[in-house]
Write a protein that holds these residues in place. Sequence first.
Motif, short mmCIF file in Angstrom:
data_model
loop_
_atom_site.label_atom_id
_atom_site.label_comp_id
_atom_site.label_asym_id
_atom_site.label_seq_id
_atom_site.Cartn_x
_atom_site.Cartn_y
_atom_site.Cartn_z
N HIS A 1 0.81 -1.22 0.00
CA HIS A 1 0.00 0.00 0.00
C HIS A 1 0.85 1.28 0.00
CE1 HIS A 1 0.73 -0.53 4.40
NE2 HIS A 1 0.77 0.78 4.38
N VAL A 2 2.16 1.14 0.21
CA VAL A 2 3.04 2.32 0.20
C VAL A 2 3.30 2.75 -1.24
CG1 VAL A 2 5.30 3.25 0.83
CG2 VAL A 2 4.12 1.66 2.38
N ASP A 3 3.03 4.01 -1.53
CA ASP A 3 3.25 4.55 -2.88
C ASP A 3 4.72 4.93 -3.03
OD1 ASP A 3 3.11 5.71 -5.35
OD2 ASP A 3 1.97 7.48 -4.70
N VAL A 4 5.55 3.93 -3.30
CA VAL A 4 7.00 4.17 -3.38
C VAL A 4 7.32 5.13 -4.52
CG1 VAL A 4 9.23 3.09 -3.85
CG2 VAL A 4 7.60 1.96 -2.32
N ALA A 5 6.71 4.91 -5.67
CA ALA A 5 7.00 5.78 -6.82
C ALA A 5 6.65 7.23 -6.52
CB ALA A 5 6.24 5.28 -8.05
N GLY A 6 5.49 7.44 -5.92
CA GLY A 6 5.07 8.80 -5.59
C GLY A 6 5.99 9.45 -4.57
N MET A 7 6.41 8.67 -3.57
CA MET A 7 7.29 9.23 -2.54
C MET A 7 8.67 9.54 -3.10
SD MET A 7 6.16 6.87 0.75
CE MET A 7 7.29 7.68 1.89
N LEU A 8 9.15 8.73 -4.03
CA LEU A 8 10.42 9.02 -4.69
C LEU A 8 10.31 10.30 -5.51
CD1 LEU A 8 11.46 5.42 -5.79
CD2 LEU A 8 12.79 6.91 -4.28
N THR A 9 9.21 10.44 -6.23
CA THR A 9 9.00 11.65 -7.04
C THR A 9 8.97 12.90 -6.16
OG1 THR A 9 7.76 10.38 -8.69
CG2 THR A 9 7.46 12.79 -8.67
N GLN A 10 8.39 12.77 -4.97
CA GLN A 10 8.28 13.91 -4.05
C GLN A 10 9.55 14.14 -3.23
OE1 GLN A 10 4.83 13.02 -1.64
NE2 GLN A 10 3.57 12.62 -3.45
N GLY A 11 10.56 13.28 -3.42
CA GLY A 11 11.82 13.43 -2.69
C GLY A 11 11.71 13.09 -1.21
N ARG A 12 10.82 12.17 -0.86
CA ARG A 12 10.58 11.86 0.55
C ARG A 12 11.48 10.75 1.08
NH1 ARG A 12 4.20 11.26 1.04
NH2 ARG A 12 4.79 10.70 3.17
N PHE A 13 12.21 10.07 0.23
CA PHE A 13 13.25 9.14 0.66
C PHE A 13 14.60 9.86 0.56
CE2 PHE A 13 10.01 6.09 -0.87
CZ PHE A 13 9.90 5.29 0.26
N VAL A 14 15.35 9.85 1.65
CA VAL A 14 16.65 10.52 1.64
C VAL A 14 17.71 9.60 2.24
CG1 VAL A 14 15.63 12.82 1.82
CG2 VAL A 14 16.26 11.60 3.91
N ASP A 15 18.99 9.89 1.91
CA ASP A 15 20.07 9.10 2.48
C ASP A 15 20.62 9.79 3.73
OD1 ASP A 15 21.63 11.22 1.59
OD2 ASP A 15 22.55 10.11 -0.06
#
Length: 307
Positions: free
Chosen positions: A12-26
């Motif tokens: 259910h996690v929208d990984v693609a959308g979160m990547l597009t929004q820059g919500r995953f960071v290192d």
Amino acid sequence: MGAWLRHRLPDHVDVAGMLTQGRFVDEDGRALRDDDPYAPARHVWFHRDLRDEPAVPGPIHVVHRDERLVVVDKPPFLSTIPRGRHVVQSVVVRLRAELDLPELSPLHRLDRVTSGLLLLATEQRWRGAYQTAFERRAVDKTYQALAPLRPDLELPTVVRNHLRKERGTPRAEVVPGAPVNAETRVELEHEVDGHEVDGHEVDGHEVDGDGVDGHGVYRLTPRTGRTHQLRLHLAGLGIPIVSDPLYPVVREVALDDFREPLQLLAAGLAFTDPVDGHRREFRSVRSLPLVAQTTDRTAAVRRVDVG
């Protein structure tokens, strides 16, 4: 990285959308891209979506505040720390903002459904000395619980057994024959007469004495601090705490149902201050029976003077 995140996270996690929004960071705060190469042992951070949390009713009473410590008396249903589905409605998040103490952190645990005293450090530099005091069992903690009377139960008594709680399970359990890791002294403070409490006010709410006859207020002195220790020990004695949703049987209670507070109160804290050597003693401003409150009674922090 995108393929790895899709594999690791629920569907259910929208990984693609979160990547597009820059919500995953290192570790450096750089936004990850879908086509970034996977790197073993790499840390990935993200902010999850939060639900709209209803306000937990009841004030947080500030019993004491100084340079190093804040002592509060929390209402039931308010989490100590942001966790799971309770983030904004937690003591730490609310008080960091309301007291302007960005490093405020708790020095011990108090279950979400338990009311009463909670000790917090104002800054990280004070945590070590006070946490060590808790670890060495140099802090005396007393609780009160409203529970049925049992005439055949010989009191005071000390309950000693081995408790275990598996991660992901709601209830703890007694492990027969295992080495003792939990100990609680149980005393009856007084029997409760419904006529004595009928009409009294608790946090501005009138108490109805109906239904408390045949019950007593018990004084609990834990020597250890296992998860659900007091609740399980009283249930094991045949005197389960009033309105406990887990012991002796699980009751289906909605996550945000605030109508029946657990009748367990962290009533007292006492210790010798490890920093200045002074004796510290604090008492809850609440009393049993605890009454249900409505969200319109939710207060910001209330300062109280305790003599």
